[in-house]
Design a protein around this motif. Structure first.
Motif, PDB file in Angstrom:
ATOM      1  N   ASP A  48      48.249 -11.808 -32.839  1.00  0.00           N
ATOM      2  CA  ASP A  48      47.929 -10.745 -31.888  1.00  0.00           C
ATOM      3  C   ASP A  48      48.345 -11.074 -30.454  1.00  0.00           C
ATOM      4  OD1 ASP A  48      46.975  -9.077 -33.814  1.00  0.00           O
ATOM      5  OD2 ASP A  48      44.861  -9.613 -33.541  1.00  0.00           O
ATOM      6  N   VAL A  50      51.001 -11.507 -27.585  1.00  0.00           N
ATOM      7  CA  VAL A  50      52.379 -11.148 -27.235  1.00  0.00           C
ATOM      8  C   VAL A  50      52.645 -11.642 -25.817  1.00  0.00           C
ATOM      9  CG1 VAL A  50      54.095  -9.326 -27.021  1.00  0.00           C
ATOM     10  CG2 VAL A  50      52.165  -9.006 -28.584  1.00  0.00           C
ATOM     11  N   THR A  82      52.452  -3.131 -20.390  1.00  0.00           N
ATOM     12  CA  THR A  82      51.617  -1.925 -20.444  1.00  0.00           C
ATOM     13  C   THR A  82      51.940  -1.088 -21.683  1.00  0.00           C
ATOM     14  OG1 THR A  82      51.593  -1.877 -18.027  1.00  0.00           O
ATOM     15  CG2 THR A  82      50.932   0.146 -19.146  1.00  0.00           C
ATOM     16  N   GLY A  83      53.233  -0.939 -21.958  1.00  0.00           N
ATOM     17  CA  GLY A  83      53.648  -0.164 -23.130  1.00  0.00           C
ATOM     18  C   GLY A  83      53.168  -0.794 -24.424  1.00  0.00           C
ATOM     19  N   ILE A  84      53.258  -2.118 -24.493  1.00  0.00           N
ATOM     20  CA  ILE A  84      52.834  -2.833 -25.704  1.00  0.00           C
ATOM     21  C   ILE A  84      51.323  -2.640 -25.902  1.00  0.00           C
ATOM     22  CG2 ILE A  84      52.592  -5.118 -26.776  1.00  0.00           C
ATOM     23  CD1 ILE A  84      55.147  -5.940 -25.200  1.00  0.00           C
ATOM     24  N   LEU A  86      49.393  -0.268 -24.693  1.00  0.00           N
ATOM     25  CA  LEU A  86      49.058   1.129 -25.024  1.00  0.00           C
ATOM     26  C   LEU A  86      49.323   1.410 -26.497  1.00  0.00           C
ATOM     27  CD1 LEU A  86      50.491   3.336 -22.125  1.00  0.00           C
ATOM     28  CD2 LEU A  86      48.131   3.371 -22.947  1.00  0.00           C
ATOM     29  N   ALA A  87      50.442   0.851 -26.979  1.00  0.00           N
ATOM     30  CA  ALA A  87      50.818   1.100 -28.365  1.00  0.00           C
ATOM     31  C   ALA A  87      49.818   0.468 -29.317  1.00  0.00           C
ATOM     32  CB  ALA A  87      52.216   0.542 -28.637  1.00  0.00           C
ATOM     33  N   ASN A  88      49.328  -0.696 -28.967  1.00  0.00           N
ATOM     34  CA  ASN A  88      48.424  -1.400 -29.861  1.00  0.00           C
ATOM     35  C   ASN A  88      47.402  -2.221 -29.066  1.00  0.00           C
ATOM     36  OD1 ASN A  88      47.122  -2.899 -31.767  1.00  0.00           O
ATOM     37  ND2 ASN A  88      48.985  -3.710 -32.747  1.00  0.00           N
ATOM     38  N   LEU A  91      46.301  -6.008 -29.371  1.00  0.00           N
ATOM     39  CA  LEU A  91      47.118  -7.153 -28.994  1.00  0.00           C
ATOM     40  C   LEU A  91      46.636  -7.755 -27.678  1.00  0.00           C
ATOM     41  CD1 LEU A  91      50.619  -5.612 -29.826  1.00  0.00           C
ATOM     42  CD2 LEU A  91      49.294  -7.206 -31.238  1.00  0.00           C
ATOM     43  N   LEU A 270      43.673   6.373 -23.842  1.00  0.00           N
ATOM     44  CA  LEU A 270      43.596   6.554 -25.302  1.00  0.00           C
ATOM     45  C   LEU A 270      42.295   7.215 -25.758  1.00  0.00           C
ATOM     46  CD1 LEU A 270      45.144   3.136 -26.391  1.00  0.00           C
ATOM     47  CD2 LEU A 270      46.266   5.372 -26.371  1.00  0.00           C
ATOM     48  N   LYS A 273      41.300   6.830 -29.246  1.00  0.00           N
ATOM     49  CA  LYS A 273      42.289   7.119 -30.282  1.00  0.00           C
ATOM     50  C   LYS A 273      43.328   6.002 -30.283  1.00  0.00           C
ATOM     51  CE  LYS A 273      41.718  12.070 -30.243  1.00  0.00           C
ATOM     52  NZ  LYS A 273      41.919  13.017 -29.145  1.00  0.00           N
ATOM     53  N   LEU A 275      47.579   4.916 -31.122  1.00  0.00           N
ATOM     54  CA  LEU A 275      48.922   5.477 -31.265  1.00  0.00           C
ATOM     55  C   LEU A 275      49.621   4.924 -32.502  1.00  0.00           C
ATOM     56  CD1 LEU A 275      50.230   5.322 -27.582  1.00  0.00           C
ATOM     57  CD2 LEU A 275      49.191   7.226 -28.778  1.00  0.00           C
ATOM     58  N   LEU A 276      49.448   3.625 -32.742  1.00  0.00           N
ATOM     59  CA  LEU A 276      50.146   2.981 -33.849  1.00  0.00           C
ATOM     60  C   LEU A 276      49.576   3.480 -35.176  1.00  0.00           C
ATOM     61  CD1 LEU A 276      52.322   0.800 -34.397  1.00  0.00           C
ATOM     62  CD2 LEU A 276      50.456  -0.840 -34.612  1.00  0.00           C
ATOM     63  N   SER A 278      48.965   6.263 -36.178  1.00  0.00           N
ATOM     64  CA  SER A 278      47.945   7.316 -36.083  1.00  0.00           C
ATOM     65  C   SER A 278      48.356   8.480 -36.976  1.00  0.00           C
ATOM     66  CB  SER A 278      47.798   7.784 -34.643  1.00  0.00           C
ATOM     67  OG  SER A 278      48.868   8.626 -34.294  1.00  0.00           O
TER      68      SER A 278
ATOM     69  N   LYS B 200      54.909   9.653 -30.519  1.00  0.00           N
ATOM     70  CA  LYS B 200      53.494   9.388 -30.228  1.00  0.00           C
ATOM     71  C   LYS B 200      53.245   9.210 -28.735  1.00  0.00           C
ATOM     72  CE  LYS B 200      51.502   9.817 -34.005  1.00  0.00           C
ATOM     73  NZ  LYS B 200      52.367   9.731 -35.072  1.00  0.00           N
ATOM     74  N   LYS B 227      50.601  11.336 -26.738  1.00  0.00           N
ATOM     75  CA  LYS B 227      49.983  10.964 -25.468  1.00  0.00           C
ATOM     76  C   LYS B 227      51.024  11.033 -24.377  1.00  0.00           C
ATOM     77  CE  LYS B 227      45.723   9.749 -26.244  1.00  0.00           C
ATOM     78  NZ  LYS B 227      44.637  10.480 -25.583  1.00  0.00           N
ATOM     79  N   LEU B 239      60.372   1.436 -19.235  1.00  0.00           N
ATOM     80  CA  LEU B 239      59.953   0.134 -19.769  1.00  0.00           C
ATOM     81  C   LEU B 239      58.638   0.231 -20.533  1.00  0.00           C
ATOM     82  CD1 LEU B 239      61.429  -1.694 -16.805  1.00  0.00           C
ATOM     83  CD2 LEU B 239      61.940  -2.291 -19.172  1.00  0.00           C
ATOM     84  N   ILE B 240      57.774   1.131 -20.137  1.00  0.00           N
ATOM     85  CA  ILE B 240      56.565   1.377 -20.930  1.00  0.00           C
ATOM     86  C   ILE B 240      56.978   1.902 -22.312  1.00  0.00           C
ATOM     87  CG2 ILE B 240      54.555   2.921 -21.159  1.00  0.00           C
ATOM     88  CD1 ILE B 240      54.196   2.636 -18.085  1.00  0.00           C
ATOM     89  N   GLY B 243      58.375  -0.990 -24.307  1.00  0.00           N
ATOM     90  CA  GLY B 243      57.302  -1.887 -24.747  1.00  0.00           C
ATOM     91  C   GLY B 243      56.565  -1.285 -25.934  1.00  0.00           C
ATOM     92  N   ALA B 244      56.277  -0.001 -25.856  1.00  0.00           N
ATOM     93  CA  ALA B 244      55.566   0.677 -26.944  1.00  0.00           C
ATOM     94  C   ALA B 244      56.412   0.701 -28.208  1.00  0.00           C
ATOM     95  CB  ALA B 244      55.195   2.101 -26.522  1.00  0.00           C
ATOM     96  N   ALA B 247      56.314  -2.435 -30.005  1.00  0.00           N
ATOM     97  CA  ALA B 247      55.043  -2.599 -30.721  1.00  0.00           C
ATOM     98  C   ALA B 247      54.881  -1.588 -31.850  1.00  0.00           C
ATOM     99  CB  ALA B 247      53.879  -2.503 -29.738  1.00  0.00           C
ATOM    100  N   GLY B 248      55.900  -0.753 -32.092  1.00  0.00           N
ATOM    101  CA  GLY B 248      55.884   0.092 -33.282  1.00  0.00           C
ATOM    102  C   GLY B 248      55.569   1.561 -33.064  1.00  0.00           C
ATOM    103  N   VAL B 249      55.571   2.010 -31.819  1.00  0.00           N
ATOM    104  CA  VAL B 249      55.194   3.396 -31.544  1.00  0.00           C
ATOM    105  C   VAL B 249      56.416   4.186 -31.060  1.00  0.00           C
ATOM    106  CG1 VAL B 249      53.934   4.804 -29.861  1.00  0.00           C
ATOM    107  CG2 VAL B 249      52.746   3.010 -31.136  1.00  0.00           C
ATOM    108  N   GLY B 395      51.472  -8.429 -34.347  1.00  0.00           N
ATOM    109  CA  GLY B 395      50.190  -8.147 -34.978  1.00  0.00           C
ATOM    110  C   GLY B 395      50.243  -8.303 -36.483  1.00  0.00           C
TER     111      GLY B 395
END
Ligand SMILES: Cc1ncc(C[n+]2csc(CCOP(=O)(O)OP(=O)(O)O)c2C)c(N)n1
Ligand code: SF4
Ligand SMILES: [Mg+2]
Lengths: 292, 550
Positions: A48, A50, A82-84, A86-88, A91, A270, A273, A275-276, A278, B200, B227, B239-240, B243-244, B247-249, B395
């Motif tokens: 977990d 990163v 931030t993106g990582i 938000l996505a999960n 982590l 979120l 909720k 995102l990953l 979902s 997403k 979102k 970049l957000i 990054g997402a 992480a798979g989104v 993860g």
């Protein structure tokens, strides 16, 4: 370098290390590995973590640690992290930035993340120089810094990132010193465990381009030794202002200046909720009907 | 009556856009196909705004210069649109604001003041007047108002009734027995297509004409499960998103030229690090701030060449809302399948115009990308036959996922070794071959009009609607290029084989598509370029083509 019981070599990679002999990044790397492993003993899962880095000497750290990582571009660690996150949100996202990254190229992101309380940890390798580009002044170099771009000495006043971070709304603001690995590890673990935006500035002597190790060793003292109240905003700011990043005067506090709790950016965005993976039933027909 | 065009003009802040939309919806519910062009300067109050609502029996995707009914809220409107008016044009104006030699006088402002109605109800008054002029049953107007207005329903109904009662009946617009279709703007269709393909996260910093994508996603967050994030600047936005994606989104960004320029460094990173991310580039008039609320196809070469270094990307340009829906969905899926950046090129004209839209939701699908199934041993950049490495996300137990902007080995560790560098560049290049094979099965190029004609009009993007109509009228062939990268040479070789004339039609000043065509060995014989920041109208284009081929 302090040796520890934990065997952090399981986090080594096969990458050939290219830091200068004696570079304090080695200390930071060792401490990060130990901190991560110690936190996994407390229940966090290694998969977990990163690590995100920018570009500079410091950024190579992700090549040397065998965890998930995103080696991004100069100054942009924070939005990637931030993106990582938000996505999960499960982590643990830790960013590594140089002072060039965080204070010069990407300062807008630093201030925004503090303001929004993005739940990531950002570690600044503040060697107060652009090291990888062979030694130019940065936003925390002292006035008069002599580098290849300022042979007569730099003219610009350094700013105080600790003060800026407290004022911008960061909920965990600390400074540590690469010359004190035990302290660094303590702070780092607390920063990672903190929920919200954790900012850790690490004073890092650069043995090739800017080495104030002697000055640091003389002037540094620990906030924990003076019973500093880290939940008091005014006191935190006063301590932050004790040193103005000059290379000759001031006592240099290290430790946690400020720590409070506030709703994080991810929680606000979120709203429970995810995102990953979902699965929501999208209501296309309803939208299309509204458009008739 | 085969078709009708209405223009409403006045100042910004008078709700012209809303008025145009209401009339379009009324026609839509009357069984007619509609297209709405909106023209507005970059200001909030004052200036001159207008909407042209065109309705026709046949499907249409463009507007004409000539107007059948003109609603003038002020004198400017009559002055500016003088050329659109002829003897048959019905002019409706407010005598308090405007003078005109003939036409229908309705004291719109005075009536609204007398009845103590909010000023924006002037638009529903116009709606009522339109219904009367065209002999449309008032019941339909009432129903529409009740559905559209949750607030101020009573006031809007009253205004519509006043308009209906004050206007004379002049024409008779027959009701067509056709089911109404959703009226979508290009941006709405883009958003729906992306959502259907599993989007997403949408990240954007406001910039016309892309902004309404952000608004749409924010408004329908719960219905679409997408979102939105509005970060500190465009650099953070992209970049957000990356990054997402790491992480798979599934994530997407949207902007116009200036914002896209700021995103260039990250676009290049997506190429190097093999991050799937979709960019919506809605063009406006450049260079620089240019003319922010007007249209131009000036960024084609920019989209194809943006970002430093050599890397593969996918670039597609929808021409109407239907294509915007399909292509956005298709490209979002492709960028995940091939792990590279993709760009959807729109412009003000497509993004903000409204079209009667027929879409089949089932046609946009979401395919699972290649995923790593083993427990452990993961290599983010594993060499494979087609160059595509399996994805794993942080993860997952026993797998270490290392993405990087540096040149790297299979595991994702930095390399400066000559052989390794070349091998990794070749790996990424292989993806292009696989992608081209897949695109060969897709509609990269569309052909309209007289398919046997030796005169070929060629274009891309938002000129599609006007070109299709013109080609049909002139009985010539029109070739629309939907995919611009990889460039569908294989398809163009077929459809351009017998062409005696290839006329390149673009909304820019240099003919960027013509340049690309030449670099691929095709020979556009003429160029028709329009770069006054306005889209072509059908009559205008026909005239220009006649001048060329006479
Ligand atoms: C956009 C961009 N500008 C400039 C550079 C060149 N560059 C590489 S590292 C660096 C400075 C690094 O300084 P810092 O972040 O303090 O890291 P350090 O090397 O000191 O650890 C610069 C300017 C770059 N890689 N990208
Ligand atoms: S230049 Fe400085 S920061 Fe860079 S590797 Fe050498 S000692 Fe470390
Ligand atoms: Mg530095």
């Amino acid at each position: 370098m302090a040796r520890n019981k934990i065997d952090s070599s399981i986090l080594d990679t096969y990458a050939q290390n290219t830091w200068c002999p004696g570079c304090f990044n080695f200390v930071i790397e060792g401490v990060v590995k130990e901190a991560i492993l110690e936190l996994t003993k407390k229940g966090l899962k290694i998969e977990d973590f990163v690590l995100v880095s920018g570009i500079g000497c410091h950024a190579k750290i992700v090549d040397y640690i065998n965890t998930n990582s995103f080696y991004s571009i100069h100054g942009r660690v924070i939005p990637v992290a931030t993106g990582i996150k938000l996505a999960n949100p499960n982590l643990k996202v830790i960013g590594f930035e140089g002072d060039g990254d965080a204070y010069n190229e990407g300062i807008a992101h630093l201030v925004s993340a503090a303001r929004k309380n993005t739940d990531i940890t950002v570690v600044i390798h503040d060697n107060r120089v652009f090291a990888l580009t062979t030694g130019q002044y940065t936003a925390t170099s002292p006035i008069g810094f002599k580098g290849k771009s300022t042979p007569q000495g730099s003219l610009e006043r350094p700013f105080n990132p600790i003060e800026l971070m407290i004022a911008s709304g960061a909920t965990f603001v600390a400074r540590s010193y690469a010359g004190n690995p035990a302290h660094l590890k303590r702070i780092l673990k607390k920063a990672i465990e903190h929920k919200g935006f954790s900012f850790v500035e690490v004073l890092q002597p650069c043995v090739s381009f800017f080495n104030p190790a002697k000055f640091y060793n003389e002037k540094i003292y620990k906030l924990e030794d003076i019973n500093h109240n880290s939940s008091n905003y005014k006191e935190a700011l006063a301590r932050a202002r004790e040193w103005d990043y000059s290379d000759s005067k001031g006592d240099i506090p290290i430790g946690i200046f400020y720590q409070v709790q506030r709703t994080t950016y991810e929680e606000m965005i979120l709203k429970g909720k995810k995102l990953l993976n979902s699965k929501i039933s999208q209501k296309f027909q309803e939208i299309l009907r509204e458009k008739i | 009556m085969k078709e009708i065009s209405i223009l409403i003009g006045g100042q910004a802040g008078e709700g012209i856009k809303q008025g145009g939309n209401l009339i379009a919806r009324l026609f839509n519910r009357y069984g007619w196909n509609v297209f709405v062009y909106e023209d507005y300067p970059s200001l909030i109050k004052g200036g001159h705004n207008f909407s042209i609502i065109r309705a026709a029996r046949k499907p249409i995707k463009s507007h004409k210069s000539k107007i059948d009914i003109l609603f003038a809220f002020n004198q400017d409107t009559l002055k500016i649109h003088q050329k659109r008016i002829d003897k048959e044009t019905i002019v409706v104006y407010d005598p308090q604001e405007t003078e005109y030699k003939r036409g229908i006088k309705i004291e719109m402002d005075k009536i609204i003041q007398e009845q103590k109605l909010p000023s924006f109800t002037k638009n529903t008054l116009v709606l009522g007047a339109t219904a009367k002029i065209l002999n449309i049953n008032f019941g339909l107007v009432k129903k529409l108002i009740k559905e559209v207005f949750k607030n101020y329903q009573r006031e809007n109904l009253l205004a519509a009734e006043l308009g209906y009662n004050l206007a004379p009946n002049i024409l008779n617009l027959p009701r067509l027995r056709k089911a109404p279709k959703p009226l979508l703007t290009g941006n709405e269709a883009i958003a729906l297509g992306a959502a259907k393909a599993g989007l997403k996260l949408y990240v954007a910093y406001p910039m016309t004409p892309a902004t309404s994508i952000l608004h749409f996603f924010a408004h329908y967050e719960d219905k679409l499960g997408v979102k939105t994030v509005q970060p500190e600047n465009e650099i953070a936005a992209v970049l957000i998103a990356e990054g997402a994606a790491y992480a798979g989104v599934r994530s997407m960004v949207g902007t116009s030229g200036g914002g896209f320029a700021l995103m260039n460094e990250a676009l290049s990173m997506a190429g190097q690090a093999e991050i799937p991310v979709l960019f919506i580039l809605s063009q406006r008039v450049g260079p620089s701030t240019g003319v922010p609320t007007y249209t131009m196809q000036g960024d084609l070469l920019f989209a194809l060449n943006a970002g430093h270094g050599e890397f593969q990307r996918i670039v597609a340009a929808p021409g109407n809302t239907r294509q915007a829906f399909y292509l956005t969905g298709e490209v979002l899926d492709l960028v995940w399948k091939y792990q590279m950046p993709g760009i959807i090129l729109s412009d003000k004209h497509l993004s903000e115009s409204t079209f009667s839209t027929e879409i089949d939701l089932r046609e946009v699908k979401m395919e699972k990308p290649k995923l790593w199934k083993e427990k452990g041993g993961y290599k983010r950049y594993l060499f494979t036959e087609d160059g595509v490495s399996s994805l794993a996300f942080p993860g997952t137990k026993n797998n270490v996922v290392k993405a990087t902007s540096y040149e790297h080995d299979e595991y994702g560790i930095t390399t400066e070794d000559a052989q390794r560098i070349k091998k990794m560049i070749d790996k990424r290049a292989k993806k292009k071959e696989a992608l081209i094979e897949e695109l060969k099965k897709k509609e990269t190029v569309k052909v309209y009009g007289n398919k046997r004609s030796k005169i070929v009009l060629i274009g891309w993007g938002s000129t599609q609607g006007v070109l299709e109509e013109v080609a049909e009228e002139l009985k010539v062939k029109f070739v629309q290029i939907q995919y611009l990268e990889p460039f569908p040479k294989w398809e163009l070789e077929k459809v351009l084989k017998n062409a005696a004339e290839i006329i390149d039609v673009e909304n820019n000043s240099t003919g960027q598509l013509a340049t690309i065509l030449r670099s691929h060995g095709f020979n556009p014989t003429r160029k028709i370029l329009k770069y006054d920041a306005r889209p072509f109208t059908t009559d205008e284009l026909i005239k220009k083509i006649w001048q060329e081929i006479k």
